[in-house]
Design an enzyme around this catalytic site. Structure first.
Site, PDB file in Angstrom:
ATOM      1  N   GLY A   1       7.127  11.063  -7.562  1.00  0.00           N
ATOM      2  CA  GLY A   1       8.200  11.580  -6.714  1.00  0.00           C
ATOM      3  C   GLY A   1       8.703  10.520  -5.752  1.00  0.00           C
ATOM      4  O   GLY A   1       8.591   9.312  -6.011  1.00  0.00           O
ATOM      5  N   SER A   2       9.212  10.966  -4.635  1.00  0.00           N
ATOM      6  CA  SER A   2       9.868  10.082  -3.673  1.00  0.00           C
ATOM      7  C   SER A   2       8.859   9.326  -2.819  1.00  0.00           C
ATOM      8  O   SER A   2       7.693   9.728  -2.679  1.00  0.00           O
ATOM      9  CB  SER A   2      10.777  10.892  -2.749  1.00  0.00           C
ATOM     10  N   VAL A   3       9.324   8.230  -2.224  1.00  0.00           N
ATOM     11  CA  VAL A   3       8.479   7.466  -1.300  1.00  0.00           C
ATOM     12  C   VAL A   3       8.102   8.336  -0.107  1.00  0.00           C
ATOM     13  O   VAL A   3       6.937   8.370   0.313  1.00  0.00           O
ATOM     14  CB  VAL A   3       9.202   6.194  -0.831  1.00  0.00           C
TER      15      VAL A   3
ATOM     16  N   GLY B   1       7.985  11.709   0.285  1.00  0.00           N
ATOM     17  CA  GLY B   1       7.051  12.784  -0.033  1.00  0.00           C
ATOM     18  C   GLY B   1       5.697  12.258  -0.456  1.00  0.00           C
ATOM     19  O   GLY B   1       4.649  12.772  -0.029  1.00  0.00           O
ATOM     20  N   GLY B   2       5.700  11.222  -1.294  1.00  0.00           N
ATOM     21  CA  GLY B   2       4.441  10.675  -1.761  1.00  0.00           C
ATOM     22  C   GLY B   2       3.633  10.042  -0.653  1.00  0.00           C
ATOM     23  O   GLY B   2       2.407  10.198  -0.600  1.00  0.00           O
TER      24      GLY B   2
ATOM     25  N   GLU C   1       3.137   7.583  -7.926  1.00  0.00           N
ATOM     26  CA  GLU C   1       4.265   6.780  -8.382  1.00  0.00           C
ATOM     27  C   GLU C   1       5.445   7.138  -7.498  1.00  0.00           C
ATOM     28  O   GLU C   1       5.919   8.273  -7.521  1.00  0.00           O
ATOM     29  CB  GLU C   1       4.586   7.063  -9.850  1.00  0.00           C
TER      30      GLU C   1
ATOM     31  N   CYS D   1      12.814   6.893 -13.089  1.00  0.00           N
ATOM     32  CA  CYS D   1      12.072   6.062 -12.147  1.00  0.00           C
ATOM     33  C   CYS D   1      12.213   4.583 -12.474  1.00  0.00           C
ATOM     34  O   CYS D   1      11.970   3.733 -11.612  1.00  0.00           O
ATOM     35  CB  CYS D   1      10.602   6.456 -12.135  1.00  0.00           C
TER      36      CYS D   1
END
Length: 509
Positions: free
Chosen positions: A220-222, A224-225, A244, A281
């Site tokens: 997912g997103s930077v 959120g991750g 990732e 991605c």
């Protein structure tokens, strides 16, 4: 509790109510049920049967799965049919991995009282499953990186039960695939609870915090991750977080390549950055082109390539894409030769137009607000950076953040030391280096590396390929342990027929 709704991105209308958002109590029950079922996964043969049966049942329900996923994502039946083949293939690959047994990395060193510099006791080492794995489904791959995707397949292969946090963009697809996986478990005599599904934003942090969660797989997103990664690290007992996150996936076009292959490179770039409406991605988001006529030819050919509009996966992504394009275009020196933005009056509320931006490399060297151009903009847009010299190009590359991929396009006669140095430089900022190709498309293969330096991922592992199983295992060594007390994998007679390294000699069985 809020309802979990299935939304049609083509119309914006609600299709169905799928579930209610999971509470903390729901997450607790799911994790505990998965943990209780985990002991059944110790049986290697049963795990392999589960994986193959799951693949067969997914294929059998393929028409329903593709129709459901298309209704929730608008990705189209052709794309989704191809995507469904991927988890089916991965499940079978991991069944073969379990059967082969090499992933256990069995090493036996017999006792040697004459060993130097000190006598050696009997030592036997192998790898064991970590425990319950939390899997976060991705928005852009509702089948390949979701409930039945590579994280789930590799975790089950390792012997870890799985709790999947469904993505809100395809809850009905997630529920359907979870039911199929649970049915596969029941069919081979394993507890259905080896696979669990939870819904809702709050379920994610609860799942990472749960004391019985042993590891996390996230795509997912930077933003959120990183939030979940920090939770995993801040626990009283920190756990592995294999995330990732974002990636620019830079592409370098040398001056000679631009002179000799402009049309070919432009066509490949246009197809790559717009594939899946830029929601991959590994989309090439930053392209380094030489200044001058050769680079101009590449830009012109990219601009004139056919790039159809289409709907993004949800309103939040569309808003972020449009806002991201606007803020980048507002920077001095950034031009937009092919305008990205709202698709106009085509009857699809989430549609956007692909486009390209251009900027001089010297602007990026200024930093400050131009650093936004070095952040992923999720959607169909790419930034063409014009460099004036190889020194300017290489300085820009050296300052890039970590990436999943990095690509270089060379002329046919560029196979000298300078090209080799460039390829080596790209390996420092990416997990996969592509030469004269395009990064979109991640082959499921033992040699594949899908992960790179941060922020591309939070660990050095891969989420694609057979070595992805290594994320969910840890080594244990037994010293001077009587044979009857050893696990079957380490007993002297090798009752499971596993490949081993015995006293430094590798054996097939």
């Amino acid at each position: 509790m809020s309802d979990v709704l299935s939304i049609d991105p083509r119309t914006g209308e609600t299709r169905a109510r799928v579930a209610t958002e999971s509470t903390a109590a729901d997450v607790d029950r799911a994790v505990r049920a998965a943990a209780a079922a985990g002991a059944a996964l110790r049986d290697h043969a049963a795990r392999a049967d589960l994986l193959r049966t799951a693949a067969a049942l997914l294929q059998k329900s393929g028409e329903e799965i593709v129709a459901t996923a298309d209704a929730e994502t608008a990705l189209g039946s052709v794309r989704l049919s191809g995507e469904l083949a991927r988890p089916c293939y991965q499940l079978c690959v991991f069944a073969d991995v379990v059967d082969a047994g090499a992933y256990l990395d069995v090493i036996i060193d017999h006792a040697d009282p004459q060993a130097q510099p000190a006598p050696r006791p009997d030592l036997r080492r192998y790898k064991v499953p970590l425990g319950v794995v939390a899997v976060f489904a991705a928005s852009n791959f509702p089948l390949a990186f979701s409930v039945a995707g590579g994280d789930t397949a590799s975790a089950l292969a390792a012997g870890c039960p799985v709790v999947v946090k469904a993505h809100p963009d395809h809850p009905a697809t997630s529920a359907l695939c979870a039911r199929i996986l649970r049915s596969a478990a029941a069919e081979v005599g394993l507890p259905e609870d080896v696979v669990q599904l939870v819904h809702g934003f709050d379920a994610g942090p609860e799942l990472v915090r749960h004391p019985m969660t042993a590891a996390v797989g996230f795509t997912g997103s930077v933003r959120g991750g990183r939030a979940l990664f920090d939770i995993a690290a801040a626990r009283p007992r920190p756990i592995p977080f294999h995330g990732e996150l974002g990636s620019l996936n830079p592409v370098v076009v040398t001056a000679r390549a631009a002179e000799t292959r402009a049309e070919e490179i432009a066509a490949g770039l246009a197809a790559s950055y717009t594939q899946g409406l830029g929601q991959f991605c590994v989309k090439p988001g930053l392209v380094l082109l030489p200044e001058g006529p050769a680079g101009d030819a590449v830009v012109g050919a990219v601009v004139t390539a056919a790039v159809p509009s289409g709907p993004l996966l949800d309103p939040r992504m569309r808003t972020a894409f449009l806002d991201g394009v606007r803020s980048r275009v507002a920077l001095p020196g950034v031009t937009q030769p092919l305008t990205a933005g709202e698709a106009g009056d085509d009857g699809t509320p989430l549609a956007v137009r692909p486009g390209v931006l251009t900027v001089a490399a010297a602007r990026l060297a200024e930093g400050g607000p131009y650093e936004e151009l070095l952040e992923e903009c999720f959607g169909p847009v790419t930034v063409l950076v014009r460099y004036g010299s190889t020194a300017e190009r290489d300085a820009l590359l050296a300052g890039l953040p970590g990436n999943l991929t990095a690509t270089v396009h060379l002329a046919a006669d560029e196979r000298d030391g300078a090209a080799a140095e460039l390829v080596t430089a790209l390996s420092a900022i990416a997990g996969r280096v592509v030469v004269d190709g395009w990064p979109t498309g991640v082959t499921v293969s033992p040699a594949m590396q899908h992960g790179g330096p941060y922020p591309a991922s939070t660990s050095g592992s891969t989420s694609v390929g057979s070595t992805a199983i290594e994320r969910w295992l840890r080594p244990v060594c037994y010293q001077t342990t009587p044979d009857p007390l050893l696990p079957p994998e380490l007993r002297e007679a090798n009752p499971l027929g596993l490949p081993r390294v015995v006293d430094g000699v590798r054996t097939a069985r």
